[in-house]
Enzyme design. Structure first.
Site: not given
Ligand SMILES: O=C(O)c1ccccc1NCC(=O)[C@H](O)[C@H](O)COP(=O)(O)O
Length: 261
Positions: A219-220, A58, A189, A118, A167, A56
């Site tokens: 994810e995340s 970001k 997520n 995204k 998601e 991603e």
């Molecule tokens: O990333 C956030 O803080 C967030 C807050 C509110 C809604 C969505 C959010 N993020 C989107 C995502 O799902 C993430 O960018 C993506 O899964 C990657 O996650 P990460 O590796 O933890 O940056």
């Protein structure tokens, strides 16, 4: 009001405004280039015995603020591809993620990977807009939509040859995804979008419930190869990773290390 509700309210105002200047027909007349197969790229990596990484792009997030100061989406796209990512995800939401459509265009032009737009998709009009800037896939966040709108958004994507990453965050959302939608590319997520807490256990829990033929994406909150190995033990071989890679100085090396250990 929780944060997701707040983000969705802001998005509704933004989309209503953007819709005034361009019709769906006008967006469909824009050549977004040939669609690159998003789910297929993940499947190919996994079939070859690797992990399917959606890397991603970001710049910032509501939970962490500014993540990357020297932000260069084209350079990131090239580094992610060199490091072995199968696909890209590019944040285009401006108010909460400091994203922009131009970042998606720059990233996609700089590499040959399929790209997920995204954003918070709440209206089929956004699917036409996403395709007009070259996106190969869009995101449906089940928690954000009722069944009817979710189906309309999916139909708009499929009729343009795009993939949909659906998601979910809990059992009820997974059930809705599986019964209401055709897409079998499902992202779990680990971040609760109402509280921003992350827990890899969410993917482990929901992985037990998906039928054969589902391509599950964790994810995340994924920060290291050990996290990928942990989720792989539950049968999950595709991952969406943003922040941990965005913070690295050598993005190519970090992507390789995430995938290979
Ligand atoms: O990333 C956030 O803080 C967030 C807050 C509110 C809604 C969505 C959010 N993020 C989107 C995502 O799902 C993430 O960018 C993506 O899964 C990657 O996650 P990460 O590796 O933890 O940056």
């Amino acid at each position: 009001m929780n944060r997701l509700t707040e983000i969705l309210a802001t998005k509704a105002v933004e989309v209503a405004e953007r819709r005034k200047s361009r019709s769906i027909a006008a967006l469909d007349a824009v050549d977004g280039g040939a669609v690159r197969g998003f789910a297929a790229a993940l499947e190919t990596r996994i079939a070859a015995g690797g992990f399917g990484l959606i890397a991603e792009i970001k710049k910032a997030s509501p939970s962490k603020g500014l993540i990357r100061e020297d932000f260069n989406p084209a350079e990131h796209a090239r580094s992610y591809q060199a490091g072995g990512a199968a696909c890209l995800s590019v944040l285009t939401d401006a108010p909460y993620f400091q994203g922009h459509e131009e970042y998606l265009i720059a990233a996609r032009t700089a590499c040959s990977l399929p790209v997920l737009r995204k954003d918070f998709t709440i209206d089929p009009w956004q699917v036409a807009e996403a395709r007009s800037i070259g996106a190969d896939a869009v995101l449906i966040i089940v928690a954000a939509l009722d069944d009817g709108v979710m189906r309309e958004i999916e139909a708009a994507a499929l009729e343009r040859g795009m993939d949909v990453l659906v998601e979910v965050h809990d059992e009820a959302e997974l059930e809705r995804a599986l019964t209401q939608l055709d897409s079998r590319l499902i992202g779990v997520n680990n971040r609760d979008l109402r509280t921003f807490e992350t827990d890899l256990g969410v993917t482990e829990r929901l992985a037990k419930l998906v039928p054969a033929g589902t391509l599950l994406v964790g994810e995340s909150g994924i920060g290291a190869h050990a996290d990928c190995a942990r989720l792989a033990a539950s049968g999950v071989h595709a991952f969406l990773v943003g922040e941990s890679l965005m913070r690295q100085s050598d993005v190519t090396a970090a992507t390789k290390a995430l995938l290979e250990g």
